[in-house]
Enzyme design. Structure first.
Site, PDB file in Angstrom:
ATOM      1  N   CYS A 157      40.492  46.218  39.057  1.00  0.00           N
ATOM      2  CA  CYS A 157      40.468  46.014  37.714  1.00  0.00           C
ATOM      3  C   CYS A 157      39.730  44.773  37.369  1.00  0.00           C
ATOM      4  O   CYS A 157      38.515  44.748  38.021  1.00  0.00           O
ATOM      5  CB  CYS A 157      41.791  45.645  37.051  1.00  0.00           C
ATOM      6  SG  CYS A 157      42.872  44.471  37.951  1.00  0.00           S
ATOM      7  N   ARG A 163      34.198  48.684  29.002  1.00  0.00           N
ATOM      8  CA  ARG A 163      33.636  47.618  30.023  1.00  0.00           C
ATOM      9  C   ARG A 163      33.281  48.418  31.299  1.00  0.00           C
ATOM     10  O   ARG A 163      32.237  47.882  31.958  1.00  0.00           O
ATOM     11  CB  ARG A 163      34.713  46.731  30.491  1.00  0.00           C
ATOM     12  CG  ARG A 163      35.318  45.627  29.193  1.00  0.00           C
ATOM     13  CD  ARG A 163      36.710  45.042  29.688  1.00  0.00           C
ATOM     14  NE  ARG A 163      36.708  44.287  30.857  1.00  0.00           N
ATOM     15  CZ  ARG A 163      37.982  43.758  31.135  1.00  0.00           C
ATOM     16  NH1 ARG A 163      38.896  43.970  30.411  1.00  0.00           N
ATOM     17  NH2 ARG A 163      38.088  43.236  32.398  1.00  0.00           N
TER      18      ARG A 163
END
Length: 312
Positions: A270, A194
């Site tokens: 995150c 990601r």
């Protein structure tokens, strides 16, 4: 408040607190990704550590203009939640989750940022507690304890980073040699795919990639997998020396030492501000104290059309 309360405790340490009748509040702070079929509160109702209460991190949270969840609560909301749980400033708050280590560090970050230093996470959470053969409660949860009085707590303003601060810091990282040395080191806890943009985000329509000049440090790097009840698995924190090694692999030995010695500030991020807490706590275990957390994290950053996104 107790300044030297350990950041993490073991199941046996928590159980010893039961036997000594210590003033302890145990909070199940389990959280699942939005696309998970599992529901944290439903599981809490079926099984929990005796005496535990459920801390809903999406409810004890401030509203956000972009509709983001589990943002840092206001001082009033935090105070109210503590009073509802019967928590006093002297109470040792122990936070756990059912993953082992996943969302409990974010809850600890909240308590510590509001100055409640008498707080810890249970390393390994409910699964490790069961592995150690300590009792679990399978009955319906009882009523909450009597409400307490909790003073309005001051938030450590240095603990949280805003979108604007992240954009400014990203530019500062490349402005010049002098200003680059002053830039905060941004550590991204998402999986590497990601971060690079190779894998999609779990939130539909959100671009993957990363903030320019940030480092990829998946939160699982600080954890190890253990065998749980009935063949399941759970996570616990690695030893500090192993966490140190993982940090050095990503930022280099020089940056790692600067973070640990307080010569540089590290900011964790995150997907939504949850597992950034794992990196935050891992760095705290190394003795780092100049730390921040980007509360909006990637969801808030990537939702804005003006954000610069790097891939690869």
């Amino acid at each position: 408040m107790v300044a030297d309360t350990p950041l993490i405790i073991s199941p046996s340490q928590l159980y010893q607190g039961f036997n000594e009748n210590q003033d302890v509040a145990i909070l199940d702070s389990t959280w699942f990704m939005p696309n998970s079929p599992r529901k944290a509160y439903d599981e809490f109702q079926k099984k929990r550590i005796p005496g535990a209460r459920f801390l809903d991190l999406d409810r004890v949270a401030s509203t956000h203009e972009l509709g983001l969840k589990h943002m840092m609560p206001s001082d009033v909301l935090f105070k109210t939640a503590c009073e509802e749980f019967g928590i006093r400033p002297s109470t040792h708050v122990v936070l756990y989750d059912t993953h082992g280590v996943f969302s409990s560090p974010r809850a600890l970050f909240m308590f510590r940022s509001f100055g409640h230093l008498n707080s810890s996470i249970l390393n390994g959470g409910l699964p490790f507690w069961e592995v150690e053969s300590f009792p679990v409660d399978l009955d319906a949860p009882g009523p909450l304890p009597p409400k307490s009085e909790y003073p309005l707590p001051p938030l450590d303003e240095k603990a949280i980073r805003s979108y604007e601060q992240m954009v400014t810091n990203s530019a500062l990282s490349t402005a010049s040699t002098a200003s680059s040395a002053e830039a905060e080191l941004v550590l991204d806890a998402r999986p590497a795919g990601r971060f690079t943009g190779q894998d999609p985000e779990p939130r539909p329509g959100l671009s993957s990639g990363h903030i320019p000049n940030s480092f990829s440090l998946p939160f699982g790097s600080f954890l190890k997998i253990q065998q749980g009840p009935q063949g399941s698995t759970y996570t616990v924190f690695r030893e500090p020396s192993e966490i140190h090694d993982e940090l050095k692999k990503v930022v280099g030995a020089s940056h790692a030492e600067r973070i640990i010695k307080g010569e540089a500030t590290a900011v964790t991020t995150c997907g939504s501000g949850m597992t950034a807490g794992v990196l935050w706590l891992g760095l705290k275990l190394l003795g780092a104290h100049k730390l921040g957390l980007y509360d909006e994290s990637w969801t808030g950053y990537a939702m804005r059309e003006t954000s610069k996104i790097e891939k690869a």
